[in-house]
Every structure is written in structure tokens, then in C-alpha cells.
Enzyme design. Structure first.
Site, mmCIF file in Angstrom:
data_model
loop_
_atom_site.group_PDB
_atom_site.id
_atom_site.type_symbol
_atom_site.label_atom_id
_atom_site.label_comp_id
_atom_site.label_asym_id
_atom_site.label_seq_id
_atom_site.Cartn_x
_atom_site.Cartn_y
_atom_site.Cartn_z
ATOM 1 N N GLY A 131 -10.494 44.921 52.657
ATOM 2 C CA GLY A 131 -10.242 43.500 52.507
ATOM 3 C C GLY A 131 -8.765 43.242 52.306
ATOM 4 N N GLY A 134 -7.773 45.253 48.846
ATOM 5 C CA GLY A 134 -7.894 46.701 48.757
ATOM 6 C C GLY A 134 -8.925 47.215 49.734
ATOM 7 C CE LYS A 151 -12.115 45.638 45.555
ATOM 8 N NZ LYS A 151 -12.801 44.400 45.101
ATOM 9 C CG ASP A 256 -15.576 34.884 46.861
ATOM 10 O OD1 ASP A 256 -15.819 33.927 47.624
ATOM 11 O OD2 ASP A 256 -15.012 35.926 47.231
#
Length: 611
Positions: A131, A134, A151, A256
Site C-alpha cells: 500500500g 508499507g 507489515k 476506514d
């Protein structure tokens, strides 16, 4: 063929973190089964083990090539005791069994546990996703020997992005819920060029995100539609509601929520991911309100509804509440996430992002209206009004009119599902009753022909067996009459069971009366008399009790009463006056057939009238 060498590549893939233990065992079980079948089925050849790995997507072609290359370079293949035992429990071929037993085990040096240094603890594998902030990669935790997902912040990340990453790690770590991806570790590790790089170690979830599923459905993927029915996706949505409800109880807003942030695991687990835009109530926000709404990507862009905005206003436009879209950060609360949940439900019902009104703010187009406007065979199933109402309430422009909590939204969806389940059960039960009723009716009609045939057989036997013959010679006639009775009784049962499915259960009310008329007083007509008819009838011939083999009997005959002169009457009529007499004791007895006669059985007290 050397079966062990085929398994060796899979074990190498496990060592390198390219293949999970569960996928290895699942593929090995199918492979061993085919190898065993080849021993007993002439001409049958088992497929190579790599076909199972690739066909089930347990390992992709690149991973397979990487494992094969490692073997060619001399990678010493080791195996853990648990994996070895699990493979041996699958009854592998003897050649593979011997090879597994001789394979060196993976073990640590004797002595107390010594944790690996941070820079060596995680063996990084292939990239899973990427993304703007990261990337996520597969990895193996060397201390615990388990698969994880890590991540990593991109090397180009600025200070604000690093702050968001740290906040995501801390927020997610405090959320311990089955529907929220758990955090295992957080810190720094060496990145490319030796530069320190922030990482977040999480549970490795194998599956697919909801966004991919919905896109597959819009593309007409029948397999996706069969596997992920609306009912199943509504259960997934309920799991998301529970996870968000738990986060709200800990003072955390996601902000989100969208299909791509909902992961559905291979074994049915639902996990909410990407808490990078989360807000902790009562703490300073990383975003600052802005006076004008953000500019979304052009409508022609394939990612127009999936854009996560960086800057003052954060989120995904199609799933953002009006207060979030306007940048009114001070108004963000649990109802902002409820709006996003409503948008998520909208996408599940329509396979598309919510359609914004032409003149915002205002309610979005109802899911049922959007589905009705979709032409062709790739349209979702119609949306019932109950779900329309749930979406409308969750996505109300005024947050005061939305559900107060994610759990309230969950409860309304649950009530809908329970109603659907009840209706489905009723339809299924009705269909079963119809099928059984039709079968009884068909059998009833079939028995009509058998009944006619049996009547003819009895008539033939009666002509051939005179009544004066001894009993043993009459047995064929009696047996034929018994078969006739059995056919009659079966026919009665068929129609009774058929009608029982059509008629509601009832009850019998019994009351006792006495007549107040003089219908039984001495006759007043001149020349009144009564005589019995010369021909006596069996009661069953005119609707009385049915007696097996009644024809030819000379007992229990009832003569018919004839009155003179013509038109005279004797006995009560339905219009005769009467009055109720309560308190009469009522007994009942079932007539039973004994030696071809109806005999009253044991009496049973029913009670006192009225009852």
C-alpha cells in the site's frame, strides 16, 4: 518413481516459510490416497505431488521453483517431530515412510532456551500486499516456528506516516477480539542497506478480502457466488459488527471500514485489518479538520471508490460518513463507523459501492433500487425491504438518526436472518409435506386397481368353495378376504395421511341432551303399524362399522323398520326440541375384531359431560 523426492520439495518449501504445515498435510493426505489407489486400480496413475500444491493454491509456481532451487543448492531438509508424526499418521507409502523416519529432525541445541536476535528471529518470505504506507510479507518466527505476517514501513515513509504506523501498532495491540487481527510483536529490524525499519508482526491470515469476492461476483464468477452466498456474507458482516463493537468499547474508532479491509480466512474466520487510520477517543488525532471536502479520484479511475486519502481528511470516500467527508473530526464517534458498516452492508447486497446522491448531503440510492437497475444475468438477487430499512438507518446522513452502536446494527441483521431461517424452514417443511402427500395420493389411486382385482378373486373363490365345505377348505377364501381388508385399510391410511397434511388438528366436544317432544309417544295415526323388512341387511352395507370378511355372516344382522301408513314417522328428527342434561358419565370402548366378529374391547372412562 521416487515418492520421497516429491515430498522433499514440499518440506523445503515449509522450511523457507513458503508453505504452511496445514496445507502440506492436506495435500499429502490426498496424494497418499491416490498413491494407494494406484496399487489396487489397474491403469491408474497418481498425479505428481506438485500438482496438488499448485492446484489447491497452497504453493504458487514461484514458490515451487524457489524450493526446488534450494534443494538443488544442497539445502539440508529437516523435519519437526510434530510434522513427521502427522505425516506418518496419514499412512504414507512404505518408501516415503522409511524416508521420513530416516530424515534428520529439526531441533535446537540442548540446554536452556536461547531466543534468536531480533535481526535473525524472522525469516522473511514473499510479499503479500503493498500500500501507500508499507508492505506486508510472509515470514516464519524462528523462536516459535510459526507462520506470521509482517507489515513493514516503506523506506520512503515520512515522519507523519511513521507516527501513523506506531499508532496502528499500539491500537491494534489493545484490541483482543476474535474478529480483529492480533499483534504478536512490534519493533525495528534491519531493512535494505542495513537501515532500521519499523515492523509489525501479526497473525498470518490465509484467505481473501471481501473486496476481491464482490469484484468476482460482479464479473460473473459462479464459483465465488456459490461459495459466498448472501446469507454467508451477512454472517461475515455480523462478525465485523461484533469486532467494531468491541473496538468501540475500548474507545477505538476504525474510520476506514471497506470491503478490502475485511479478510475472510480459508476456514471461515473473519478479521478486520488495517487500523492505520484508527482514532482513540479522548486522545489527539493525527488528522486536522479542513474546511473543504477532499477531492476524490476521477470516476473513470478503477480505484475511485477504494482511494485512501492521505492528509487532513483520511478514509475511503464511498464508505465515509458525511462528518468524516467534511473533515469535521470533532464529530467522529461510534456512529461514524456505523455509517461505514451500513455502506459495507450496501456493498454486500449490491456487489457495488454505495451510490452517492447528486445533491449531497442526502440518503444514498436504496440497495433494492440499485439492484433493480442492473441489467443482465450478473445482477445480485433482489434486496428485501427489511435490509433496505437497515441500510437506510445505518447510513442516515444525520448521525442522530443512525444506530447508536454497531451491536444494535448486528441485532437488527440477526432478527432478519432469524425471520429468513423461519420462512425457509416453513417452505422446506411444506415441500416435504407436499411430496409425502402426493406419494400417498398416488398410492391411493394405485390401490384402487388392486382392490378391484381382489374383489374379482374373492368372487371366484366364493363360487368355487360352497359354504358347507369344511373350514380348512375355506382358508383360501379367508386369506383372500384378509388381503382385501389389508388393501382397504392401506387405502384408508393413504387418504387419511394425505388429508391430515391439509387439515388443521381439531378436537371433539361431547355434550348430552334429552328431547322434550313427544315423538316417542304412542302413535296417533289411524292404522299405524311398524314391520321389519323381510330382507335383513348387514350394518356395514349401508355405512355401518366395517367388519373384515363380513360377507356370508349370519350374526349381527339388523332388519330395516318400515312404518304404515305411508308418511308416518317414529323417532326424533334434527328439529325436535331438546335441552342439555349435564353430568352424564361417558365411557368409551374400541371395537376389535375377534374371530371375524366386532367385539367391544376394554372400556375407558372419558369423564362427565360436557367434556
Amino acid at each position: 518413481m521416487n515418492r520421497a523426492s516429491e515430498l522433499q520439495v514440499a518440506l523445503a518449501a515449509c522450511q523457507k516459510g513458503l508453505l504452511s504445515r496445514e496445507k502440506l498435510l492436506a495435500c499429502a493426505a490426498e496424494w497418499f490416497n491416490e498413491v494407494e489407489n494406484a496399487r489396487s486400480i489397474p491403469g491408474f496413475a497418481p498425479r505428481p505431488f506438485e500438482e496438488f500444491l499448485l492446484g489447491t493454491r497452497s504453493l504458487d509456481a514461484a514458490g515451487l521453483a524457489q524450493a526446488q532451487a534450494a534443494i538443488e543448492k544442497g539445502l539440508p531438509v529437516e523435519i519437526g517431530a510434530e510434522v513427521r508424526d502427522a505425516l506418518l499418521d496419514l499412512n504414507p507409502p512404505s518408501q516415503v515412510c522409511d524416508w521420513l523416519l530416516a530424515l534428520p529432525g529439526r531441533h535446537r541445541p540442548a540446554g536452556p532456551f536461547e531466543p534468536l536476535p531480533r535481526e535473525k528471529r524472522y525469516r522473511i518470505g514473499k510479499e503479500i500486499a503493498r500500500g501507500g504506507l508499507g508492505k506486508v510479507v510472509e515470514a516464519v518466527d524462528g523462536d516459535l516456528e510459526r507462520e506470521v505476517a509482517i507489515k513493514l514501513v516503506l523506506q520512503s515513509a515520512d515522519a507523519k506516516a511513521l507516527e501513523r504506523f506506531v499508532r496502528e501498532a499500539r491500537v491494534t495491540a489493545r484490541l483482543d477480539h476474535p474478529n480483529i487481527v492480533p499483534v504478536h510483536d512490534f519493533g525495528e529490524m534491519p531493512g535494505p542497506g542495513g537501515k532500521k525499519q519499523l515492523f509489525l508482526c501479526m497473525k498470518r491470515v490465509r484467505g481473501v478480502d471481501l473486496g476481491v469476492i464482490l469484484f468476482a461476483m460482479t464479473a460473473g464468477d459462479s464459483a465465488a457466488g456459490a461459495r459466498y452466498s448472501r446469507m454467508r456474507l451477512l454472517r461475515v458482516f455480523q462478525d465485523v459488527c461484533l469486532g467494531i463493537g468491541y473496538a468501540h468499547s475500548k474507545g477505538v474508532l476504525h474510520r476506514d471500514l471497506k470491503p478490502s479491509n475485511v479478510m475472510i480466512g480459508d476456514f471461515g474466520e473473519t478479521l478486520i485489518v488495517d487500523w492505520g487510520l484508527a482514532k482513540i477517543l479522548g486522545e489527539p488525532d493525527i488528522a486536522t479538520a479542513r474546511s473543504s471536502p477532499p477531492q476524490a479520484a476521477p470516476a473513470s479511475s478503477p480505484d475511485a471508490t477504494q482511494l485512501t486519502l492521505l492528509g487532513d481528511v483520511l478514509g475511503t470516500p464511498a464508505y465515509m460518513s458525511p462528518e468524516q467527508t467534511a473533515g469535521r473530526i470533532g464529530e467522529h464517534d461510534a456512529r461514524s463507523d456505523v455509517y461505514a458498516l451500513g455502506a459495507l452492508l450496501y456493498a454486500i447486497l449490491t456487489w457495488r459501492s454505495p451510490v452517492a446522491p447528486k445533491d449531497p448531503p442526502g440518503p444514498v440510492l436504496a440497495p433494492s433500487a440499485l439492484v433493480a437497475s442492473i441489467k443482465g444475468s450478473r445482477a445480485p438477487e433482489p434486496v428485501p425491504p427489511e435490509l433496505d430499512a437497515i441500510v437506510a438507518k445505518a447510513m442516515a446522513p444525520d448521525r442522530e438518526n443512525r444506530y447508536a452502536s454497531a451491536l444494535d446494527l448486528h441485532q437488527d441483521v440477526q432478527l432478519f436472518l432469524e425471520g429468513v431461517q423461519k420462512r425457509e424452514n416453513g417452505r422446506r417443511e411444506a415441500a416435504e409435506h407436499v411430496a409425502r402427500g402426493r406419494a400417498r395420493l398416488e398410492r391411493f389411486r394405485e390401490l384402487r386397481g388392486l382392490l378391484d382385482q381382489q374383489h374379482k378373486e374373492i368372487a371366484r373363490l366364493r363360487e368355487s368353495i360352497p359354504q358347507h365345505k369344511p373350514l380348512p377348505e375355506k382358508k383360501p377364501l379367508w386369506e383372500a378376504e384378509a388381503r382385501l381388508e389389508a388393501i382397504r385399510e392401506e387405502r384408508i391410511r393413504c387418504i387419511a395421511e394425505f388429508r391430515a397434511k391439509l387439515e388443521a388438528p381439531g378436537r371433539l366436544t361431547l355434550r348430552t341432551f334429552e328431547f322434550t317432544c313427544d315423538c316417542l309417544a304412542p302413535a296417533r295415526e289411524a292404522g299405524w303399524s311398524a314391520e321389519f323388512e323381510a330382507e335383513r341387511l348387514n350394518p356395514w352395507d349401508y355405512g355401518g362399522p366395517l367388519v373384515s370378511g363380513a360377507a356370508g355372516l349370519t350374526a349381527w344382522l339388523v332388519p330395516r323398520l318400515v312404518l304404515f301408513p305411508a308418511g308416518s314417522r317414529f323417532g326424533h328428527t334434527p328439529v325436535c326440541p331438546r335441552r342439555e342434561v349435564p353430568g352424564i358419565v361417558v365411557w368409551a370402548a374400541k371395537f376389535e375384531e375377534r374371530e371375524r366378529l366386532l367385539v367391544a374391547g376394554a372400556e375407558r372412562l372419558l369423564g362427565v359431560t360436557p367434556l
